[in-house]
Structures are given as structure tokens and as C-alpha cells.
Design a protein around this motif. Structure first.
Motif, PDB file in Angstrom:
ATOM      1  N   ARG A  32      61.634  59.116  72.817  1.00  0.00           N
ATOM      2  CA  ARG A  32      62.868  58.183  73.302  1.00  0.00           C
ATOM      3  C   ARG A  32      62.776  57.573  74.638  1.00  0.00           C
ATOM      4  NH1 ARG A  32      68.601  60.010  70.801  1.00  0.00           N
ATOM      5  NH2 ARG A  32      68.439  61.002  72.822  1.00  0.00           N
ATOM      6  N   ASN A 279      65.861  59.952  66.594  1.00  0.00           N
ATOM      7  CA  ASN A 279      65.119  59.352  67.585  1.00  0.00           C
ATOM      8  C   ASN A 279      64.621  57.906  67.150  1.00  0.00           C
ATOM      9  OD1 ASN A 279      65.051  61.394  69.147  1.00  0.00           O
ATOM     10  ND2 ASN A 279      63.001  62.189  68.488  1.00  0.00           N
ATOM     11  N   TYR A 282      67.575  55.591  67.677  1.00  0.00           N
ATOM     12  CA  TYR A 282      67.693  55.220  68.920  1.00  0.00           C
ATOM     13  C   TYR A 282      66.772  54.268  69.444  1.00  0.00           C
ATOM     14  CZ  TYR A 282      67.800  56.108  74.015  1.00  0.00           C
ATOM     15  OH  TYR A 282      67.756  56.062  75.298  1.00  0.00           O
ATOM     16  N   SER A 283      65.438  54.408  69.008  1.00  0.00           N
ATOM     17  CA  SER A 283      64.234  53.643  69.435  1.00  0.00           C
ATOM     18  C   SER A 283      64.499  52.139  68.831  1.00  0.00           C
ATOM     19  CB  SER A 283      63.153  54.247  69.050  1.00  0.00           C
ATOM     20  OG  SER A 283      62.861  55.517  69.388  1.00  0.00           O
TER      21      SER A 283
END
Length: 389
Positions: A32, A279, A282-283
């Protein structure tokens, strides 16, 4: 260093220090953070000297995206990394960076191979391209020592071995896998290479012996992988070792050990899956925000361009209108002058004709006397009429 470089606007300092931070994140498996920082650093322009750094920046971000399942975004960045790598002047650095980029790209094709069988051919093709580029590296570079060359060769041969293992049931594939994996192992042992890729190699050898039904060797190499993984912690490698150990013990009829390692495998696999999902979300948000910023920037540029073009068009129309009016006015003035000139000519011509005509009429004295006499008579007659009234 990055903070101080930002204060004075030192672009190369920002990029170089940022790249070093990403290398730390890579060792910590912080995908991330890699994506976030790389997205920020992509906007830095440090000129041609930064081609190598930019290539590695995009390559690292592509790997992080691939690990999180963002395949298409990953491939786009891999291609950008290759385009930067090809611009590097130093041949050793260029070939090493290309070899590394081609090797990393096989992860994308490997992940997509189940969707399209032709991607498997791409895995093999890019692995061989990686080997070809690595073989061009000579021992004359301080930047690229020979250990880096052989690390690349070892990893690429291992990648070819994995590709064959994935279809071990096909005739000849198991033999190919053994050939490539032993080639990789021979390079590792010859040049005493030790990094996290050796952990992966031990796991692949464990898998190969599982396919060959040599279960003791499967357990041997899986345990070697577990021991090495403690030096290079990576849950993905660890969970793979657990899988091979559970399978080997199960095939041998050792249900106790099979259950122990299957439980460890299941728990760690679930943990990795949850982490990857978080993750990935989030990415995706980072990429979406960056995309929105780019769209806003593009929209602003479009508005500026449209405004500028509109202004240019307005100025052109104004200039054209004034010029056209001037030409029309000049034509009008010429026409008026022409009409006046023709009118004057006609007037002069008529005047001359009248004068000429008047000059040609001659009245004799007798005629004048006769006319005067008639006029007197007429006036006298009118006077008598007025008297009578």
C-alpha cells in the motif's frame, strides 16, 4: 532527505530519496505504501538522468499492484517501466533493468493464464527475454556486479520451471521443470546467492518432488524454505511451505502431521486473503483519487485551451470584420467618387452643348423691334381690361 529536497525544490533529491524509501517498503512487503509513494513520485521530473530510477519506480509500483490483484493497472506500469529502461545509456544498467522488468512481468501473465491459455506462452516468452537481457551483462560495471546478473538468471530459470510444473501432467513437462529448477539451483550454489528468491526456489523444488512422488525430498526442501523464510519473512512463501508439507504427510499416511500443517496453511491463507482484500480496496482508492486529480487537471487544461482558442477565434473574427469593413468602405468611396466624376462629366457635357447651342442662335434687329412692338400692344390690352373691371 526527501523532506529537505522538497523544501528547496530539488527534483532529483525528491525522486532518489523517495525511491530509497520504496526499496525499504519492498523489504517490508508494504505494498500500500509503495503504491501511494510511487503515485506521488511519478509526477517528479528529474530529466534523462532519472530514467533508471523512473523505470524501477514504475516496476515497483506494478509489482505492488499485481500482488493486490490490480492486474491491468499493473501491466500498464510494467510497460512504462520497460519504456524507461530502454532509454538508459549504460548498457549493463539498461540490460539489468530490462531483465528485471521482463521477469516481473511474468507475474501478470501467470495470474491471467487461467483466463486465457495464450498467457502461459507469454510467461515463457518474457522469462526467456529476461534471460537474454541478463546474459548481455558483463563484469565491467560497478553498478551491476555479476551477482546481480546471476540472481536474474537463477530467478528466470526458476520461473520457467514453475511454468512447466503448472502443467506437470503434460508429457515432458515434469522433466523440463526439473531441468530448469536444477539450473537455477546450480547458479545459486555456484555463486553463493542468498536472498528471498532462494526461499521461493526451495518451495518450487519441494513442489517438483511432490509431483514426482518423492515425499521425503518434498518435506526436506519445504523445511529448507521455512528456515530461510525466517531470514526473509514473507507469509506468502510460508503458506506455500505449509501446503507442500501437509500434502506430503497426507500422501505418506501421516494424518497427524498432515492436520498440523493443514491447519497452519488454512489459518495463514485466510489471514493473507483478508489482508489482500483490505490492501486492494485501499490501493483502488489511491488510484481512483489519482485518476480524479488527473481528470480534473485535464479538464482545467481543456478549459484553458478552449478559452484560448475562443479568444484567438474572436480576435481573428474582429480583425477579419474590420478588414472587410475597411475594404467595403474603400470600395464605397471609390464608387461614390466614380459616380460624382461621371456626374460632373455629364454636367460639363450638357453645359457645353447648351452654350454651343446658344452661341449658334442669331436674332436680327428687325425681329427684335417687331417683338418689342407686339409686347407693348399686349401690355396695353391688359391695362384696358383692368380699367374696365
Amino acid at each position: 532527505m526527501k523532506s529537505e529536497s522538497e523544501k528547496i525544490g530539488y527534483q532529483w533529491g525528491i525522486l532518489k530519496s523517495g525511491r530509497c524509501i520504496i526499496e525499504i517498503y519492498e523489504k517490508q512487503k508494504k505494498n500500500r505504501e509503495i503504491i501511494k509513494l510511487a503515485t506521488e513520485l511519478e509526477k517528479t521530473d528529474a530529466g534523462p538522468e532519472a530514467y533508471r530510477t523512473m523505470a524501477n519506480l514504475y516496476r515497483s509500483k506494478a509489482l505492488a499492484l499485481e500482488y493486490m490483484g490490480l492486474d491491468e493497472a499493473s501491466l500498464k506500469d510494467f510497460k512504462t517501466a520497460v519504456s524507461y529502461a530502454k532509454k538508459i545509456k549504460d548498457s549493463n544498467i539498461r540490460n539489468y533493468t530490462l531483465s528485471l522488468s521482463y521477469n516481473n512481468m511474468t507475474i501478470y501473465f501467470s495470474n491471467k493464464r487461467l483466463e486465457n491459455t495464450t498467457y502461459k506462452d507469454s510467461v515463457i516468452a518474457y522469462s526467456k527475454k529476461s534471460i537474454e537481457a541478463a546474459q548481455l551483462i558483463n563484469g565491467n560495471s560497478k553498478e551491476i556486479p555479476l551477482t546481480k546478473k546471476y540472481e536474474m538468471l537463477s530467478f528466470s530459470y526458476m520461473r520457467l520451471g514453475i511454468s512447466s510444473l503448472e502443467e506437470a501432467n503434460q508429457p515432458g513437462n515434469l522433466q523440463k521443470a526439473e531441468k530448469y529448477l536444477n539450473e537455477s539451483l546450480n547458479i545459486v550454489n555456484t555463486y553463493n546467492l542468498l536472498d528471498d528468491s532462494k526461499v521461493i526456489l526451495m518451495n518450487q523444488l519441494s513442489w517438483m518432488y511432490l509431483e514426482k512422488k518423492e515425499y521425503q525430498k518434498t518435506i526436506q526442501y519445504a523445511n529448507l524454505a521455512r528456515d530461510l523464510e525466517k531470514q526473509f519473512p514473507n507469509p506468502t512463501n510460508r503458506v506455500e511451505s505449509f501446503e507442500f508439507l501437509a500434502s506430503a504427510y497426507s500422501e505418506m499416511g501421516d494424518s497427524k502431521n498432515a492436520k498440523i500443517y493443514m491447519d497452519k496453511y488454512t489459518y495463514l491463507k485466510d489471514t493473507i486473503r483478508i489482508t489482500e482484500k483490505n490492501n486492494t480496496d485501499y490501493s483502488s482508492n489511491i488510484l481512483l483519487q489519482d485518476s480524479k486529480k488527473n481528470q480534473e487537471k485535464i479538464s482545467s487544461i481543456k478549459i484553458i485551451i478552449i478559452s484560448a482558442l475562443s479568444l484567438v477565434a474572436l480576435l481573428f473574427i474582429t480583425f477579419y470584420w474590420k478588414k472587410k469593413n475597411k475594404i467595403t468602405h474603400e470600395k464605397y468611396e471609390d464608387l461614390i467618387a466614380k459616380i460624382n466624376h461621371e456626374k460632373q462629366l455629364n454636367h460639363d457635357e450638357l453645359y457645353n452643348k447648351v452654350n454651343k447651342s446658344n452661341a449658334s442662335v442669331t436674332i436680327t434687329d428687325e425681329t427684335v423691334k417687331a417683338l418689342l412692338l407686339k409686347l407693348k400692344k399686349s401690355l396695353k390690352a391688359q391695362k384696358n381690361i383692368f380699367v374696365k373691371i
